[in-house]
Design an enzyme around this catalytic site. Structure first.
Site, PDB file in Angstrom:
ATOM      1  N   ASP A  61      26.946  36.887  33.755  1.00  0.00           N
ATOM      2  CA  ASP A  61      27.930  37.867  33.305  1.00  0.00           C
ATOM      3  C   ASP A  61      27.284  38.986  33.750  1.00  0.00           C
ATOM      4  OD1 ASP A  61      29.678  39.637  32.569  1.00  0.00           O
ATOM      5  OD2 ASP A  61      29.724  38.789  30.408  1.00  0.00           O
ATOM      6  N   ASN A  88      29.023  40.786  44.602  1.00  0.00           N
ATOM      7  CA  ASN A  88      30.529  40.981  44.697  1.00  0.00           C
ATOM      8  C   ASN A  88      31.341  41.183  43.511  1.00  0.00           C
ATOM      9  OD1 ASN A  88      33.037  39.502  46.029  1.00  0.00           O
ATOM     10  ND2 ASN A  88      32.536  38.320  44.332  1.00  0.00           N
ATOM     11  N   SER A 146      34.426  49.673  48.721  1.00  0.00           N
ATOM     12  CA  SER A 146      35.963  49.812  49.128  1.00  0.00           C
ATOM     13  C   SER A 146      36.105  51.076  49.568  1.00  0.00           C
ATOM     14  CB  SER A 146      36.746  49.559  47.711  1.00  0.00           C
ATOM     15  OG  SER A 146      38.098  49.942  48.017  1.00  0.00           O
ATOM     16  N   ALA A 160      39.051  55.424  37.852  1.00  0.00           N
ATOM     17  CA  ALA A 160      37.824  54.593  37.409  1.00  0.00           C
ATOM     18  C   ALA A 160      37.235  53.740  38.610  1.00  0.00           C
ATOM     19  CB  ALA A 160      38.249  53.963  36.177  1.00  0.00           C
ATOM     20  N   TYR A 161      38.017  53.118  39.366  1.00  0.00           N
ATOM     21  CA  TYR A 161      37.753  52.321  40.349  1.00  0.00           C
ATOM     22  C   TYR A 161      37.168  53.195  41.468  1.00  0.00           C
ATOM     23  CZ  TYR A 161      37.863  48.391  43.917  1.00  0.00           C
ATOM     24  OH  TYR A 161      37.722  47.610  44.905  1.00  0.00           O
ATOM     25  N   LYS A 165      33.043  52.978  42.850  1.00  0.00           N
ATOM     26  CA  LYS A 165      32.573  52.423  44.149  1.00  0.00           C
ATOM     27  C   LYS A 165      32.157  53.719  44.822  1.00  0.00           C
ATOM     28  CE  LYS A 165      34.221  48.286  44.083  1.00  0.00           C
ATOM     29  NZ  LYS A 165      33.234  46.970  44.061  1.00  0.00           N
ATOM     30  N   VAL A 194      42.636  42.534  50.584  1.00  0.00           N
ATOM     31  CA  VAL A 194      42.456  41.033  50.648  1.00  0.00           C
ATOM     32  C   VAL A 194      43.224  40.428  49.443  1.00  0.00           C
ATOM     33  CG1 VAL A 194      40.943  38.973  50.543  1.00  0.00           C
ATOM     34  CG2 VAL A 194      40.063  41.132  51.406  1.00  0.00           C
ATOM     35  N   THR A 196      43.722  38.183  46.973  1.00  0.00           N
ATOM     36  CA  THR A 196      42.974  37.718  45.944  1.00  0.00           C
ATOM     37  C   THR A 196      43.627  38.004  44.593  1.00  0.00           C
ATOM     38  OG1 THR A 196      41.647  39.646  45.683  1.00  0.00           O
ATOM     39  CG2 THR A 196      40.669  37.992  47.223  1.00  0.00           C
TER      40      THR A 196
END
Length: 238
Positions: A61, A88, A146, A160-161, A165, A194, A196
């Site tokens: 984790d 990943n 990304s 935040a993302y 990144k 993608v 997912t």
């Protein structure tokens, strides 16, 4: 490659991570599925076994430093080395499903959780595997970043993302510079949009397409690049 390399892939029980494991296995690399939930990792391994592949599985984790230490130690116990690390595992929790927050109103808890998974996890993974790579004189580290983290094309939303990144890209360049142009290569890549659980059904790329550049970077020969950001095997701006 003249000898079998061992690759540890985080968040590899599904999506892009699972496809990276699949493609590496087909190239003759010994992949290790690192999964937060061991049962899910084992089910993913069983799926690949039906395709003639034999990945190993460890519980790991990336949000938990002790789990990282134990998971990496277990991976090393299996094969005695880790040649390739693919960071990943990642999360996106400040998108439309969470109300599409902006910098103005994004909860600190979301930023903290995103950074824990997307940047602190990769940092600790690198710190855990780097001594082994230095000892054997070989390493390939691939950070799944990304386009949303590109400063050159930075937009609004997903604060935040995006920040996490961009920080992962900083980690990539800093480590590559620290190591120099030697036997350990460190690169970041953008898989694109993608299909997912994260990308959703409207995404334009398959997991196979999303994994391809990561696999290429994971298996670079000695003349390959380090300290770069790539999409579709081509360098892109930071």
């Amino acid at each position: 490659m003249a000898e079998t390399r061992v690759a540890l892939v985080t968040g590899a029980n599904r999506g892009i991570g699972l496809e990276i494991v699949r493609q590496l296995g087909r190239l003759g690399v010994m992949p290790i599925i690192a999964s937060r939930e061991l049962d899910k990792g084992k089910r993913a391994a069983e799926q690949l076994a039906s395709e003639g592949l034999e990945p190993a599985v460890v519980q790991l984790d990336v949000d938990d430093p002790q789990s990282i230490a134990t998971g990496v130690a277990n991976a090393k116990d299996l094969f005695g080395r880790i040649d390739i690390l693919v960071n990943n595992a990642g999360i996106l929790i400040d998108g439309p499903s969470s109300g599409a927050p902006t910098v103005e109103n994004v909860p600190l808890s979301i930023v903290q959780q995103t950074f824990t998974t997307n940047i602190f996890g990769p940092l600790l993974m690198i710190q855990a595997v780097l001594p082994t790579m230095k000892e054997i004189g070989y390493g390939r580290i691939v950070n799944l970043s990304s386009g949303l983290g590109q400063l050159s094309e930075m937009g609004g939303g997903y604060p935040a993302y995006r920040m996490s990144k961009a920080a992962l890209n900083t980690l990539t360049r800093t480590l590559a510079s620290d190591l120099g142009h030697g036997d350990i290569k460190v690169n970041a890549m953008c898989p694109g949009w993608v299909k997912t659980d994260m990308g959703g059904p409207e995404a334009t790329r398959s997991p196979e397409e999303g994994a391809e550049t990561a696999v290429w970077l994971a298996t670079l020969d000695d003349s390959g690049p380090t300290g770069g950001f790539f999409r579709d095997k081509k360098q892109i701006a930071w």
